[in-house]
Write an enzyme that holds these catalytic residues in place. Structure first.
Site, PDB file in Angstrom:
ATOM      1  N   PRO A 137       0.826  -1.217   0.000  1.00 46.37           N
ATOM      2  CA  PRO A 137       0.000   0.000   0.000  1.00 46.37           C
ATOM      3  C   PRO A 137       0.858   1.265   0.000  1.00 46.37           C
ATOM      4  CG  PRO A 137       0.250  -0.758   2.233  1.00 46.37           C
ATOM      5  CD  PRO A 137       1.106  -1.661   1.385  1.00 46.37           C
ATOM      6  N   TRP A 138       0.188   2.426   0.048  1.00 46.84           N
ATOM      7  CA  TRP A 138       0.906   3.694  -0.039  1.00 46.84           C
ATOM      8  C   TRP A 138       1.229   4.321   1.316  1.00 46.84           C
ATOM      9  CZ3 TRP A 138      -2.281   6.588   2.705  1.00 46.84           C
ATOM     10  CH2 TRP A 138      -3.661   6.382   2.601  1.00 46.84           C
TER      11      TRP A 138
ATOM     12  N   LYS B 241       4.910  -5.564  -6.286  1.00 46.16           N
ATOM     13  CA  LYS B 241       4.261  -4.397  -6.904  1.00 46.16           C
ATOM     14  C   LYS B 241       3.951  -3.380  -5.811  1.00 46.16           C
ATOM     15  CE  LYS B 241       0.097  -2.992  -7.487  1.00 46.16           C
ATOM     16  NZ  LYS B 241       0.205  -1.518  -7.461  1.00 46.16           N
ATOM     17  N   PRO B 242       4.641  -2.215  -5.854  1.00 42.37           N
ATOM     18  CA  PRO B 242       4.310  -1.170  -4.882  1.00 42.37           C
ATOM     19  C   PRO B 242       3.024  -0.451  -5.284  1.00 42.37           C
ATOM     20  CG  PRO B 242       6.154  -0.474  -6.270  1.00 42.37           C
ATOM     21  CD  PRO B 242       5.725  -1.828  -6.774  1.00 42.37           C
ATOM     22  N   SER B 243       2.475   0.355  -4.398  1.00 46.49           N
ATOM     23  CA  SER B 243       1.311   1.169  -4.751  1.00 46.49           C
ATOM     24  C   SER B 243       1.678   2.122  -5.882  1.00 46.49           C
ATOM     25  CB  SER B 243       0.850   1.978  -3.539  1.00 46.49           C
ATOM     26  OG  SER B 243      -0.070   2.974  -3.966  1.00 46.49           O
ATOM     27  N   GLU B 244       0.763   2.310  -6.801  1.00 45.70           N
ATOM     28  CA  GLU B 244       1.006   3.222  -7.934  1.00 45.70           C
ATOM     29  C   GLU B 244       1.171   4.670  -7.472  1.00 45.70           C
ATOM     30  OE1 GLU B 244      -1.468   1.223  -7.221  1.00 45.70           O
ATOM     31  OE2 GLU B 244      -3.315   1.696  -8.304  1.00 45.70           O
TER      32      GLU B 244
ATOM     33  N   SER C  41      -6.442  -2.638   1.297  1.00 45.29           N
ATOM     34  CA  SER C  41      -7.818  -2.531   1.776  1.00 45.29           C
ATOM     35  C   SER C  41      -8.540  -3.882   1.711  1.00 45.29           C
ATOM     36  CB  SER C  41      -8.564  -1.520   0.917  1.00 45.29           C
ATOM     37  OG  SER C  41      -8.568  -1.979  -0.421  1.00 45.29           O
TER      38      SER C  41
ATOM     39  N   ALA D 268     -11.276  -4.487   0.157  1.00 44.66           N
ATOM     40  CA  ALA D 268     -11.731  -4.726  -1.221  1.00 44.66           C
ATOM     41  C   ALA D 268     -10.608  -5.354  -2.056  1.00 44.66           C
ATOM     42  CB  ALA D 268     -12.183  -3.410  -1.859  1.00 44.66           C
TER      43      ALA D 268
ATOM     44  N   GLU E 122      -2.973  -8.631   4.813  1.00 47.67           N
ATOM     45  CA  GLU E 122      -2.950  -7.650   5.910  1.00 47.67           C
ATOM     46  C   GLU E 122      -3.848  -6.513   5.480  1.00 47.67           C
ATOM     47  OE1 GLU E 122      -1.516  -8.167   8.644  1.00 47.67           O
ATOM     48  OE2 GLU E 122       0.186  -9.494   8.281  1.00 47.67           O
TER      49      GLU E 122
ATOM     50  N   CYS F  23      -3.079   1.539   9.670  1.00 46.45           N
ATOM     51  CA  CYS F  23      -4.119   0.509   9.851  1.00 46.45           C
ATOM     52  C   CYS F  23      -4.408   0.223  11.311  1.00 46.45           C
ATOM     53  CB  CYS F  23      -3.719  -0.755   9.120  1.00 46.45           C
ATOM     54  SG  CYS F  23      -2.046  -1.253   9.496  1.00 46.45           S
TER      55      CYS F  23
ATOM     56  N   GLU G  19     -13.466   2.593   8.132  1.00 48.33           N
ATOM     57  CA  GLU G  19     -12.070   3.030   8.220  1.00 48.33           C
ATOM     58  C   GLU G  19     -11.918   4.350   7.456  1.00 48.33           C
ATOM     59  OE1 GLU G  19      -9.149   0.719   5.986  1.00 48.33           O
ATOM     60  OE2 GLU G  19      -7.779   0.856   7.677  1.00 48.33           O
TER      61      GLU G  19
HETATM   62  P1  NAD Z   1      -5.470  -0.476  -1.676  1.00 54.69           P
HETATM   63  O1  NAD Z   1      -6.152  -1.749  -1.359  1.00 54.69           O
HETATM   64  O2  NAD Z   1      -6.165   0.538  -2.457  1.00 54.69           O
HETATM   65  O3  NAD Z   1      -4.108  -0.762  -2.437  1.00 54.69           O
HETATM   66  C1  NAD Z   1      -3.135  -1.648  -1.897  1.00 54.69           C
HETATM   67  C2  NAD Z   1      -2.391  -2.274  -3.041  1.00 54.69           C
HETATM   68  O4  NAD Z   1      -3.268  -3.185  -3.711  1.00 54.69           O
HETATM   69  C3  NAD Z   1      -1.917  -1.280  -4.101  1.00 54.69           C
HETATM   70  O5  NAD Z   1      -0.635  -1.628  -4.539  1.00 54.69           O
HETATM   71  C4  NAD Z   1      -2.949  -1.453  -5.206  1.00 54.69           C
HETATM   72  O6  NAD Z   1      -2.458  -1.121  -6.470  1.00 54.69           O
HETATM   73  C5  NAD Z   1      -3.231  -2.942  -5.094  1.00 54.69           C
HETATM   74  N1  NAD Z   1      -4.489  -3.393  -5.684  1.00 54.69           N
HETATM   75  C6  NAD Z   1      -5.638  -2.710  -5.836  1.00 54.69           C
HETATM   76  N2  NAD Z   1      -6.561  -3.474  -6.461  1.00 54.69           N
HETATM   77  C7  NAD Z   1      -5.969  -4.670  -6.708  1.00 54.69           C
HETATM   78  C8  NAD Z   1      -6.387  -5.867  -7.352  1.00 54.69           C
HETATM   79  N3  NAD Z   1      -7.597  -5.994  -7.871  1.00 54.69           N
HETATM   80  N4  NAD Z   1      -5.522  -6.903  -7.406  1.00 54.69           N
HETATM   81  C9  NAD Z   1      -4.281  -6.804  -6.882  1.00 54.69           C
HETATM   82  N5  NAD Z   1      -3.821  -5.684  -6.298  1.00 54.69           N
HETATM   83  C10 NAD Z   1      -4.652  -4.632  -6.203  1.00 54.69           C
HETATM   84  O7  NAD Z   1      -4.966   0.064  -0.268  1.00 54.69           O
HETATM   85  P2  NAD Z   1      -4.215   1.440  -0.020  1.00 54.69           P
HETATM   86  O8  NAD Z   1      -5.242   2.494  -0.168  1.00 54.69           O
HETATM   87  O9  NAD Z   1      -2.948   1.482  -0.801  1.00 54.69           O
HETATM   88  O10 NAD Z   1      -3.783   1.273   1.499  1.00 54.69           O
HETATM   89  C11 NAD Z   1      -4.626   1.550   2.532  1.00 54.69           C
HETATM   90  C12 NAD Z   1      -5.232   0.265   3.075  1.00 54.69           C
HETATM   91  O11 NAD Z   1      -4.189  -0.637   3.475  1.00 54.69           O
HETATM   92  C13 NAD Z   1      -6.044   0.525   4.316  1.00 54.69           C
HETATM   93  O12 NAD Z   1      -7.229  -0.228   4.278  1.00 54.69           O
HETATM   94  C14 NAD Z   1      -5.124   0.032   5.443  1.00 54.69           C
HETATM   95  O13 NAD Z   1      -5.782  -0.327   6.614  1.00 54.69           O
HETATM   96  C15 NAD Z   1      -4.429  -1.113   4.790  1.00 54.69           C
HETATM   97  N6  NAD Z   1      -3.180  -1.424   5.484  1.00 54.69           N
HETATM   98  C16 NAD Z   1      -3.136  -2.525   6.292  1.00 54.69           C
HETATM   99  C17 NAD Z   1      -1.965  -2.830   6.989  1.00 54.69           C
HETATM  100  C18 NAD Z   1      -1.884  -4.033   7.876  1.00 54.69           C
HETATM  101  O14 NAD Z   1      -0.802  -4.350   8.342  1.00 54.69           O
HETATM  102  N7  NAD Z   1      -2.984  -4.725   8.126  1.00 54.69           N
HETATM  103  C19 NAD Z   1      -0.845  -1.999   6.853  1.00 54.69           C
HETATM  104  C20 NAD Z   1      -0.930  -0.883   6.017  1.00 54.69           C
HETATM  105  C21 NAD Z   1      -2.105  -0.599   5.336  1.00 54.69           C
END
Ligand code: NAD
Length: 491
Positions: A162-163, A187-190, A240, A242, A261, A295, A393
């Site tokens: 995530p970012w 793959k890092p967050s875009e 997330s 989703a 996670e 988180c 959240e």
């Molecule tokens: P996000 O789910 O939007 O994105 C996370 C990653 O998943 C990104 O790299 C994104 O490109 C990728 N992604 C999105 N759709 C995908 C798909 N269909 N298939 C595969 N990969 C996909 O989350 P975010 O907005 O980057 O981060 C915030 C979220 O992360 C919050 O819900 C937060 O609670 C959670 N988080 C959890 C922890 C933990 O340890 N539990 C730690 C940090 C963040």
């Protein structure tokens, strides 16, 4: 009083970044298409990264697969020494890594530096732990049969991050995955790929080629291909709920292991006998660290009825004093902007709807004027049970305060959520501290504190917050497989 946003650009944030391409098989490869990277302090484009394709993923997986047999044959000591050298390399490059991380996410320098310290400690912990495995000894557990337990790598592990903590979340995965002899495609967050690309570059001469590969791009393209790829043995996502669902679905056909996670909405249960000033002071950090984009953030306070008003006052005083600004504006900045326009709109949407529902902001409650995605550190008071802002959240600098009566109601209300990542209980009563901690449905529970982590202890979710563990020996277990070999000694 509305906080002032302290302004000052970080000088030359991109000095030290070599390539916007993907890192595959030991080197950078140019991307055919690029994605813009936006400065959250100004909303302006300041860099670009490659927009990876599913073919790019296939190339990276092929490189990781080719590297896997040799890497799997290295000894724990050899891998441990390499992880220590990576940790040393990160320390040597503290300046560039913290500058890039702050520029990319908008996070204060103190937060970026803390992320790096935790990343270094994660490499060092995994480097040590992999040399001291704990499992059943080779033994004759059945008559005339010798059992030997092997711990094997899985092969290629796909990682999606995530970012909010780009470098730290990458390292939480990379360190145990490499320690146990797997190879990685990440793959890092875009939104925030810069420090992950820098990490690949910094380790390029340390790790054998193909052991660590990074493909930047969007989730539905790059992340989804990694999750479904038949040659990827396991997919680990931090993100997330989703995205977790999407990854689990995409992984189902190949029956690969899944490690998730996901989100959180940590309840903070404050009883009347708690040290209220200590709770308010801890909430100032634990509720607003990384602008609340955390988180495990202490974002949902449940206060015992008789002390709720006093706690709200103490909290408003603490939160009103938080210093908001750009990372370059000084070491004292505690709150940066939110990461993106989309996230800013999401968080301010929650605030607008809370206001429309008649929920009072004891402090903050809205976006801050001027460029960038700054939101005032906010305390929402007298929040009714079941309100959207206390259930979902928000992932911004927003803490809600609800009231409860008695221990039983406190635990029931705290557990009435889809999430189960973290929680805390505040009380001076020893019996209650044990009983409530045991009753809370979260995989990390603090007593009289919140958001303190240790590399030796596991981190991960219950319920909708996912499954699998980061950090600790449990991560080494998650990223490896056990094989029982039994020798018939009678022949
Ligand atoms: P996000 O789910 O939007 O994105 C996370 C990653 O998943 C990104 O790299 C994104 O490109 C990728 N992604 C999105 N759709 C995908 C798909 N269909 N298939 C595969 N990969 C996909 O989350 P975010 O907005 O980057 O981060 C915030 C979220 O992360 C919050 O819900 C937060 O609670 C959670 N988080 C959890 C922890 C933990 O340890 N539990 C730690 C940090 C963040």
């Amino acid at each position: 009083m509305t906080p002032v946003v302290h302004r000052a650009r970080t000088a030359e944030p991109l000095v030290g970044l070599t390539s916007p391409g993907r890192f595959v098989d030991g080197g950078f490869r140019a991307a055919k298409a690029l994605l813009d990277v936006v400065d959250p302090c100004s909303g302006r484009v300041f860099a670009q990264i490659g927009e990876g394709t599913s073919t790019d993923v296939d190339d990276a997986v092929a490189a990781a697969r080719a590297a896997a047999p040799h890497w799997a044959r290295t000894t724990p000591r050899q891998r441990s020494e390499l992880l220590h050298r990576i940790a040393d390399r990160l320390v040597e490059h503290t300046g560039v890594l913290t500058r890039l991380e702050s520029a990319d996410t908008g996070k204060p320098v103190a937060v970026a530096r803390d992320d790096l310290e935790q990343a270094v400690d994660t490499f060092r912990f995994m480097a040590g732990a992999v040399r001291a495995p704990t499992s059943a000894a080779a033994e004759r557990y059945a008559v005339d049969h010798l059992s030997v337990l092997h711990r094997e790598p899985l092969g290629v592990v796909g990682v999606v991050t995530p970012w909010n903590y780009p470098l730290l979340m990458a390292v939480w995965k990379i360190a145990p995955i490499l320690a146990t002899g797997n190879t990685v495609v990440l793959k890092p967050s875009e939104y925030t790929s810069l420090t992950t690309l820098k990490l690949a570059e910094l380790t390029g001469d340390l790790l054998p080629r193909g052991v660590l590969n990074v493909v930047t791009g969007t989730g539905p393209v790059v992340g989804a291909r990694l999750a479904e790829h038949p040659d990827v043995a396991m997919i680990a996502l931090t993100g997330s709920v989703a995205s977790g669902r999407a990854v689990a679905r995409a992984a189902a056909d190949s029956l690969k292991r899944v490690h998730l996670e996901l989100g959180g909405k940590a309840p903070v249960v404050v009883f009347a006998d708690a040290d209220l000033p200590a709770a308010a002071s801890a909430l100032r950090t634990a509720g607003y660290w990384n602008s609340g984009q955390e988180c495990g953030a202490a974002c949902r306070v449940l206060a015992e009825d008789s002390v709720a008003e006093e706690l709200i006052e103490l909290l408003a005083e603490q939160v009103g004093g938080l210093v908001v600004g750009e990372p370059g504006a000084g070491e004292d900045v505690e709150i940066g902007p939110l990461v993106s326009r989309a996230h800013f709109d999401r968080v301010t949407g929650y605030l607008d709807r809370a206001r429309a529902q008649g929920i009072r902001a004891a402090v903050g409650g809205a976006a801050l004027p001027g460029d960038g995605y700054f939101v005032a550190p906010t305390v929402l008071a007298d929040v009714p049970e079941g309100a959207e802002c206390a259930r979902e959240e928000i992932f911004g600098p927003v803490v809600t305060v609800e009231k409860f009566r008695g221990e039983e109601e406190a635990v029931a209300r705290a557990n009435d959520t889809q999430y189960g990542l973290a929680a805390s209980v505040w009380t001076e009563n020893a019996r209650r501290s044990h009983a409530v901690a045991a009753g809370l449905d979260a995989s990390t529970v603090w007593v009289n504190d919140h958001l303190v982590l240790a590399s030796e202890m596991p981190w991960g979710g219950f319920k909708g917050s996912g499954y699998g563990r980061d950090l600790s020996l449990y991560a080494l277990d998650d990223f490896s497989r056990t094989k029982h070999v039994m020798h018939n000694l009678g022949r």
